[in-house]
Design a protein around this motif. Structure first.
Motif, PDB file in Angstrom:
ATOM      1  N   ASP A   1       0.841  -1.209   0.000  1.00 14.43           N
ATOM      2  CA  ASP A   1       0.000   0.000   0.000  1.00 14.43           C
ATOM      3  C   ASP A   1       0.875   1.258   0.000  1.00 14.43           C
ATOM      4  O   ASP A   1       0.547   2.260  -0.642  1.00 14.43           O
ATOM      5  CB  ASP A   1      -0.912   0.015   1.230  1.00 14.43           C
TER       6      ASP A   1
ATOM      7  N   ASN B   1       2.405   1.795  -3.475  1.00 13.30           N
ATOM      8  CA  ASN B   1       1.392   2.294  -4.419  1.00 13.30           C
ATOM      9  C   ASN B   1       1.151   3.790  -4.237  1.00 13.30           C
ATOM     10  O   ASN B   1       0.968   4.530  -5.220  1.00 13.30           O
ATOM     11  CB  ASN B   1       0.077   1.535  -4.224  1.00 13.30           C
TER      12      ASN B   1
ATOM     13  N   VAL C   1       6.210  -3.976  -7.137  1.00 13.59           N
ATOM     14  CA  VAL C   1       5.352  -3.834  -5.967  1.00 13.59           C
ATOM     15  C   VAL C   1       4.859  -5.194  -5.512  1.00 13.59           C
ATOM     16  O   VAL C   1       4.788  -5.500  -4.328  1.00 13.59           O
ATOM     17  CB  VAL C   1       4.148  -2.909  -6.277  1.00 13.59           C
TER      18      VAL C   1
END
Length: 276
Positions: free
Chosen positions: A61, A64, A78
């Protein structure tokens, strides 16, 4: 900037202050990052992995949210970091070996006024008896603290009582108390060695020097430990400190180092650290 789960939040903010808003947008837990007082105390200690644990989020998270600001994962993927192991409290259920006797330490006011409670916590741990646990009353789970106190043999148990009320118990089992006694014996045996003048004379011209007097806890200990592997053969580390670093000494003993201390004046301590 390349980042990983071990990147400190302070490094992100230093690189791009917009990281504060990006992280705060992940979930409400991270709104505390907007508070400059809490940010000053915590950002230099908390990694992305620590923050993910505190906020019950995923490391991915963070990537991102940070990528649009120019931050890139070290492995450029990621998805590859979704499985990163995040430091955690040891148990969600009350441990059977948690001592019944509890010493309470409420650090909420210290944090609210900008005072770092790290030394208060360490002093309280140092005064604990074998059958006692330290209860830290706080507004969040102190994840960065766990790895530090674990090296001293402490287990942890965290109980979340609300959005801004967390009880953290730090305690030792009987076995770990015995380990502390053994650790102290090792540290004392390592301490026996050269006097400070003798050590200074022996390593004259072969000193590496660090000054940790103006660093916030636990950066002095971290800086010293990170400097030791850089020592060449027959070199010593000359440390300028404000106090004798009692929590560092067992770490030095474990690594096979001896030390000599010169308490030159109040708030002025000099250490020579060298291979035993």
């Amino acid at each position: 900037m390349k980042i990983s789960a071990k990147t400190k939040i302070s490094s992100l903010i230093k690189e791009n202050p917009k990281a504060i808003d990006a992280i705060a947008s992940i979930n409400p837990h991270f709104e505390k990052l907007r508070n400059p007082i809490l940010r000053k105390i915590l950002a230099s200690r908390v990694t992305i992995a620590d923050a993910a644990r505190i906020g019950n989020a995923d490391v991915a998270d963070f990537f991102n949210k940070l990528q649009p600001l120019g931050f890139e994962p070290e492995n450029d993927s990621v998805s590859a970091v979704k499985s990163v192991e995040i430091p955690a409290a040891e148990s969600k259920n009350k441990p059977a070996d948690l001592p019944e006797k509890v010493v309470k330490l409420d650090v909420r006011e210290d944090l609210a006024t900008g005072n770092d409670p790290f030394n208060l916590i360490m002093d309280a741990l140092d005064k604990l008896e074998a059958n006692q646990a330290l209860l830290i009353i706080n507004t969040f789970e102190p994840t960065p603290l766990f790895s530090i106190v674990a090296k001293r043999g402490f287990s942890n148990y965290v109980k979340n009582l609300g959005p801004d009320l967390v009880h953290t118990y730090l305690y030792k089992t009987i076995g770990k108390t015995a380990e502390k006694v053994a650790e102290k014996s090792v540290a004392e045996s390592q301490k026996i060695g050269l006097s400070f003048p003798e050590a200074l004379e022996k390593f004259e011209g072969r000193l590496q020097e660090v000054d940790v007097r103006d660093l916030e806890m636990p950066l002095p200990m971290m800086t010293i430990l990170e400097s030791l592997p850089k020592l060449q053969e027959n070199e010593a580390l000359f440390v300028h400190h404000r106090r004798v670093p009692q929590y560092l000494l067992p770490q030095l003993a474990e690594r096979g180092f001896a030390w000599s201390v010169n308490e030159a004046a109040p708030n002025e301590v000099k250490l020579l650290i060298y291979k035993n």
